[in-house]
Design a protein around this motif. Structure first.
Motif, PDB file in Angstrom:
ATOM      1  N   ILE A 194      89.107  73.444  47.928  1.00  0.00           N
ATOM      2  CA  ILE A 194      88.189  73.535  49.062  1.00  0.00           C
ATOM      3  C   ILE A 194      88.938  73.959  50.306  1.00  0.00           C
ATOM      4  O   ILE A 194      90.153  73.808  50.409  1.00  0.00           O
ATOM      5  N   ARG A 195      88.163  74.489  51.250  1.00  0.00           N
ATOM      6  CA  ARG A 195      88.707  75.010  52.483  1.00  0.00           C
ATOM      7  C   ARG A 195      87.675  74.674  53.556  1.00  0.00           C
ATOM      8  O   ARG A 195      86.514  74.456  53.240  1.00  0.00           O
ATOM      9  N   TYR A 196      88.095  74.621  54.804  1.00  0.00           N
ATOM     10  CA  TYR A 196      87.133  74.339  55.871  1.00  0.00           C
ATOM     11  C   TYR A 196      87.010  75.532  56.807  1.00  0.00           C
ATOM     12  O   TYR A 196      88.009  76.066  57.263  1.00  0.00           O
ATOM     13  N   VAL A 242      87.149  64.167  58.328  1.00  0.00           N
ATOM     14  CA  VAL A 242      86.871  65.310  57.471  1.00  0.00           C
ATOM     15  C   VAL A 242      85.807  64.883  56.447  1.00  0.00           C
ATOM     16  O   VAL A 242      85.935  63.826  55.814  1.00  0.00           O
ATOM     17  N   VAL A 294      84.111  65.230  52.945  1.00  0.00           N
ATOM     18  CA  VAL A 294      84.375  65.781  51.606  1.00  0.00           C
ATOM     19  C   VAL A 294      83.148  65.566  50.719  1.00  0.00           C
ATOM     20  O   VAL A 294      82.768  64.425  50.429  1.00  0.00           O
ATOM     21  N   ASN A 351      80.101  78.857  47.960  1.00  0.00           N
ATOM     22  CA  ASN A 351      79.255  77.900  48.679  1.00  0.00           C
ATOM     23  C   ASN A 351      77.776  78.260  48.707  1.00  0.00           C
ATOM     24  O   ASN A 351      76.928  77.391  48.606  1.00  0.00           O
ATOM     25  N   ARG A 398      77.923  64.231  56.843  1.00  0.00           N
ATOM     26  CA  ARG A 398      78.342  65.363  57.681  1.00  0.00           C
ATOM     27  C   ARG A 398      78.236  64.983  59.156  1.00  0.00           C
ATOM     28  O   ARG A 398      79.144  65.225  59.942  1.00  0.00           O
ATOM     29  N   GLU A 454      83.015  73.208  58.212  1.00  0.00           N
ATOM     30  CA  GLU A 454      82.159  73.137  57.015  1.00  0.00           C
ATOM     31  C   GLU A 454      82.990  73.324  55.754  1.00  0.00           C
ATOM     32  O   GLU A 454      83.761  74.290  55.652  1.00  0.00           O
ATOM     33  N   GLN A 455      82.808  72.438  54.787  1.00  0.00           N
ATOM     34  CA  GLN A 455      83.527  72.564  53.520  1.00  0.00           C
ATOM     35  C   GLN A 455      83.060  73.806  52.742  1.00  0.00           C
ATOM     36  O   GLN A 455      81.864  74.023  52.585  1.00  0.00           O
ATOM     37  N   GLN A 456      84.011  74.576  52.271  1.00  0.00           N
ATOM     38  CA  GLN A 456      83.716  75.735  51.424  1.00  0.00           C
ATOM     39  C   GLN A 456      84.363  75.479  50.071  1.00  0.00           C
ATOM     40  O   GLN A 456      85.508  75.048  50.017  1.00  0.00           O
TER      41      GLN A 456
END
Ligand code: DC
Length: 219
Positions: A67-69, A28, A30, A84, A19, A73-75
């Motif tokens: 997933i979405r950001y 990004v 992952v 999450n 991160r 932050e990855q959700q």
């Protein structure tokens, strides 16, 4: 696209480090473990036994993981719901370890992981990223630490949250999880042939980030 693969056992610090590196390098991040946790969460919610491969396979066709950001932050989205906040516990982690042995579970998620890496510069962490998911990654790092050090880090994290725990039990849990992840038939955890080994047992977070940056620059 530039792809950086980080693999290693549970609690080696992969997500913290990946991160930070992603933020510093503008990549990004992952987190593939979160995807296996999402599937595990679904199996737990639906009372599906980790030993029941037929039920797991059946459930896989009902599960949609994406997933979405949000603010970088990855959700993880499971059938439209952001989960999450409920997947970071030992119960879900152990279920993820037990159910990630099935090819039917892995195939689905590996596909999603490859699609993400094809369209962005990514730092992806997991167990099989350098060996199976992204065999052509530009940089591969195998991050590990002794089981005692990993257990101590986890112990301190839990203590800080006011959760009572036992260091020996945590270490035993880590040893069992390592064994399962390393000995499964499909995509076991192992260091890719061309991965750089980094042992974080005697390093703090800044030390590991610095060591990783050096590995990436040299590559
Ligand atoms: O990294 P983590 O603790 O969130 O991962 C949970 C479990 O998911 C891990 O014990 C094994 C599985 N996993 C996997 O099989 N392959 C990956 N690439 C990532 C995680």
């Amino acid at each position: 696209m530039i792809n950086i693969a980080i693999d290693g056992p549970a609690g080696a610090g992969k997500s913290t480090i990946a991160r930070r590196l992603a933020a510093e390098l503008g990549y990004v991040y992952v987190d593939t473990g979160a995807m296996y946790r999402a599937m595990a969460y679904y199996f737990l919610q639906n009372k599906i036994s980790p030993d029941d491969e037929v039920a797991i396979a059946g459930a896989c066709s009902d599960v949609d993981v994406t997933i979405r950001y949000v603010d970088g932050e990855q959700q993880v989205i499971l059938n439209g719901e952001n989960i999450n906040g409920v997947i970071r516990n030992e119960e879900v982690g152990n279920m993820a370890s037990a159910t990630s042995v099935y090819p039917v579970v892995r195939t689905k998620l590996v596909e999603l992981q490859r699609q993400l890496a094809a369209k962005e510069n990514v730092i992806m962490d997991g167990r099989d990223i350098g060996t199976v998911v992204l065999p052509d990654a530009n940089v591969k790092i195998y991050l590990t630490a002794s089981s005692r050090v990993r257990a101590k880090r986890r112990y301190e994290e839990l203590q800080e949250k006011g959760i009572s725990c036992n260091l020996d039990e945590i270490e035993q849990d880590i040893i069992e999880r390592d064994y399962r992840d390393m000995h499964r038939e499909t995509s076991p955890l192992k260091q890719a042939e061309n991965a750089v080994l980094l042992d974080s047992s005697d390093l703090d977070v800044d030390g590991v980030v610095a060591a990783m940056k050096k590995i990436i620059e040299e590559a």
